[in-house]
Design an enzyme around this catalytic site. Structure first.
Site, PDB file in Angstrom:
ATOM      1  N   ASN A 153       0.802  -1.220   0.000  1.00  0.00           N
ATOM      2  CA  ASN A 153       0.000   0.000   0.000  1.00  0.00           C
ATOM      3  C   ASN A 153       0.837   1.274   0.000  1.00  0.00           C
ATOM      4  O   ASN A 153       0.317   2.348  -0.311  1.00  0.00           O
ATOM      5  CB  ASN A 153      -0.933   0.015   1.219  1.00  0.00           C
ATOM      6  CG  ASN A 153      -0.187  -0.153   2.525  1.00  0.00           C
ATOM      7  OD1 ASN A 153       0.540  -1.136   2.707  1.00  0.00           O
ATOM      8  ND2 ASN A 153      -0.350   0.772   3.438  1.00  0.00           N
ATOM      9  N   GLY A 202     -13.835  -2.691   0.256  1.00  0.00           N
ATOM     10  CA  GLY A 202     -14.632  -2.076  -0.795  1.00  0.00           C
ATOM     11  C   GLY A 202     -14.241  -0.666  -1.154  1.00  0.00           C
ATOM     12  O   GLY A 202     -14.303  -0.278  -2.325  1.00  0.00           O
ATOM     13  N   CYS A 345      -3.431   4.419   7.178  1.00  0.00           N
ATOM     14  CA  CYS A 345      -3.808   3.711   8.403  1.00  0.00           C
ATOM     15  C   CYS A 345      -2.814   3.931   9.532  1.00  0.00           C
ATOM     16  O   CYS A 345      -3.038   3.490  10.648  1.00  0.00           O
ATOM     17  CB  CYS A 345      -3.966   2.222   8.120  1.00  0.00           C
ATOM     18  SG  CYS A 345      -5.301   1.875   6.965  1.00  0.00           S
TER      19      CYS A 345
END
Length: 404
Positions: A153, A202, A345
């Site tokens: 990521n 999602g 995050c």
């Protein structure tokens, strides 16, 4: 605004909103209720499960709907490891790569701290890849689970999952991959990848935040994290988010039709299976490469991080020595370019990225990291403007000196 932070989240697609809207309004039933409203909800949930399974090349019963990628990672790592140790107390180790998302890293550390597991960390090379030799070196008779993320990521490096997973499975060890960033860009066929569990979120591919899924192969046991009414075949209790499941399934279906091809596939390797997918991936990868070239040419000393070719079409990440990554971000936003210093995050973190440190990047250099990530709608003009803005920001900050 030029939005280049799609790895953090993406806008909800109109088709997804239209698909989920009925289950937020008139068709509001609980899928466990035995009346017409409940039946309609249950039918929609079953359809979403079937569509998600089709996108992953698995059976519908192997899909667990979750609240997102973090929950899916937690359920995979904790749930599989705990269930396997309950069946065989000698299975008290988990192996994870050195560049996992915090959802995997912290789940493994929880097992270590609370349940006495040992955590074996698989090193990566300077490009952020796990080699087959590195994985084989940490596998032990007591390994309960291996978890290696599909695509990173922060730097976009893609792992050779289809080569790594068989090494674990040959020893009877389940293999999990966090495919949150890979979804929409890379093949997700769980059979071809050879994985036993795969996590999705999602909101990385056009569905709302709060929707996700975990694929768990066949009869692989999972200790649930949430107990209650026994929904999701006892693996995740709680009234199901029908609208979220429909949204995720719709987004996955759209992505499967439009963009599920290898990031590194040469333009000459077009197949008859998904020409539209290949065209989209090639277009975005070409724009990414042009952006990388412009930044490296325009900013002296800029360092591309991650693998030079085995990377997501949608991610370009750099370190800009002589700057502060946060200062670059602020200047870029002032110029109308929105991007990130790394993982969204890692809330409030100001330490160097563990991912970059694991790749051997000096801590001082790692703190100058900036990540640019695009969705499939990005244009060449936007990236030209963004590259020019990067040059202006970095050159300006360097001119101000080390206190900038």
């Amino acid at each position: 605004m030029i939005f280049l932070d799609a790895a953090a989240t993406t806008p909800v697609r109109r088709e997804v909103l239209e698909a989920m809207w009925p289950y937020l309004t008139g068709e509001f039933g609980n899928p466990s209720s035995h009346h017409s409203l409940g039946h309609t909800a249950a039918t929609a949930l079953a359809g979403a499960r079937a569509a998600t399974a089709k996108a992953l090349g698995c059976r519908a019963g192997e899909i667990v709907f979750t609240s997102g990628g973090t929950e899916a990672d937690n359920l995979a790592v904790k749930g599989i490891a705990l269930a396997r140790r309950a069946a065989d107390p000698s299975l008290d180790r988990v192996a994870i790569s050195a560049i996992e998302h915090p959802a995997v890293e912290e789940s493994a550390r929880y097992l270590e701290r609370v349940h006495g597991f040992a955590v074996d960390v698989i090193p990566v090379d300077r490009f952020g890849q796990v080699t087959e030799e590195a994985l084989a070196a940490v596998l032990a008779p007591g390994t309960a689970l291996v978890s290696v993320m599909y695509a990173n990521n922060e730097v976009g490096t893609v792992q050779p999952i289809a080569r790594l997973a068989p090494l674990a499975r040959a020893r009877g060890i389940p293999f999990h991959t966090d495919a949150v960033q890979a979804a929409g860009w890379l093949p997700l066929d769980t059979g071809a990848l050879g994985v036993d569990a795969l996590s999705l979120s999602g909101h990385k591919l056009g569905a709302p935040k709060g929707s996700g899924a975990l694929f768990v192969r066949g009869r692989l046991r999972v200790e649930p994290l949430v107990h209650g009414g026994g929904q999701e075949r006892g693996r995740r209790s709680g009234t199901e988010n029908v609208a979220g499941a429909v949204a995720l399934a719709t987004a996955l279906t759209l992505a499967r039709e439009a963009s599920s091809v290898p990031a590194s596939a040469p333009a000459s390797e077009a197949t008859s299976e998904a020409p539209a997918s290949e065209a989209l991936a090639r277009r975005v990868a070409s724009l990414r490469d042009g952006f990388i070239e412009a930044v490296l040419a325009g900013v002296p000393g800029a360092v591309l991080t991650g693998h030079p070719t085995e990377r997501l079409p949608s991610v370009a990440s750099f370190c800009f020595p002589g700057t502060s990554g946060e200062s670059v971000l602020l200047d870029l936003e002032r110029q109308g370019v929105v991007c990130s210093s790394g993982s969204a995050c890692a809330a409030g973190a100001d330490a160097p990225s563990p991912v970059l440190l694991a790749m051997g990047i000096d801590p001082e250099i790692a703190q100058t990291a900036v990540r640019f990530s695009f969705d499939s709608t990005v244009s060449a003009d936007e990236l030209r403007q963004a590259a020019a803005a990067v040059r202006t920001a970095v050159v300006g900050i360097r001119a101000l000196g080390p206190t900038s």
